[in-house]
Design a protein around this motif. Structure first.
Motif: not given
Length: 254
Positions: A203, A212-217, A219-220, A223
């Motif tokens: 990305s 940041r928190e929602t985006e990380a969740a 993308m996780d 994957r």
């Protein structure tokens, strides 16, 4: 019988034949073999129709088995506005033409295509005639934008920052937006087995502390999934036989 009588009889016979022919397939088609009864017309149709003062009208029409439709259109190069309509499909008596009454638009229903008609219900001719068509999209996960509506069991309110993704069947690539950053990568799809896996996701690197928190969740989740299911226009991404990790709704114009 005189020559005049013979000619008169022949004229009457020809007149009756022409009259009989004029009332056959066009006005009284075989009700078992028209588009409405014989074609698999339900589905999503997409195309770019000609426009007099813009680059084209991106158009999507969704025809549903319950007799209703939704449509969206966007005037390319003029505005980012998307115009939507929905209602009940109206078929003509011959069973080959539909009207979308909320827009007063008519289409001839062909196999895997909708052919745009003029206001009088006639076909469009000329150099641009072939461009007045919407092509049916294949069923499945590719060729659509999937907008996130639920992540890890939590429903999301629609907003300009709502994540989405799209799969390109020609390139085998995934592209999308995670809420702050745009992302891209590859995917492996086995549609028959409902298997799906994303590979080499990367990305952009913009900083958005509030997302940041929602985006990380998000993308996780991408994957970790390994299978999917589709019901109507809702996509679920899953891992093994667990509850869906995310749900998406289909969007055809952005």
């Amino acid at each position: 019988m005189t020559t005049r009588t013979s000619l008169l009889s022949l004229f009457i016979a020809v007149t009756l034949l022409i009259s009989a022919c004029s009332n056959t397939p066009e006005q009284y088609p075989d009700s078992a073999h028209n588009a409405r009864n014989a074609l698999d017309w339900m589905g999503v149709y997409r195309g770019v129709l000609p426009c007099a003062d813009c680059a084209g009208i991106e158009t999507v029409v969704v025809l549903r088995s319950d007799g209703h439709y939704t449509s969206q259109s966007k005037y390319l190069g003029r505005s980012d506005d998307i115009f939507s309509a929905q209602g009940r499909i109206e078929w003509n008596k011959a069973g080959h033409t539909i009207t979308l009454p909320e827009q007063d638009v008519r289409y001839f229903v062909a196999e895997n295509r909708l052919l745009h008609l003029n206001q009088n219900g006639a076909g469009i001719h000329g150099a641009l005639a072939n461009q007045y068509a919407l092509n049916k999209l294949a069923d499945g996960v590719t060729g659509r934008y999937w907008t996130l509506v639920e992540l890890n069991g939590k429903a999301l309110e629609p907003s300009p920052q709502t994540p989405y993704f799209s799969l390109d069947s020609e390139t085998g690539r995934i592209t999308g937006y995670a809420g702050c950053n745009r992302f891209f990568g590859g995917y492996e799809l086995d549609a028959a087995a409902s298997r799906l896996r994303f590979t080499q996701l990367a990305s952009t690197m913009m900083a958005c502390p509030d997302r940041r928190e929602t985006e990380a969740a998000f993308m996780d989740m991408l994957r970790s999934i390994d299978n999917f299911s589709i019901s109507n226009e809702t996509l679920s991404l899953n891992r093994a036989r667990m509850a869906p990790l995310a749900r998406f709704e289909a969007v055809y114009i952005r």
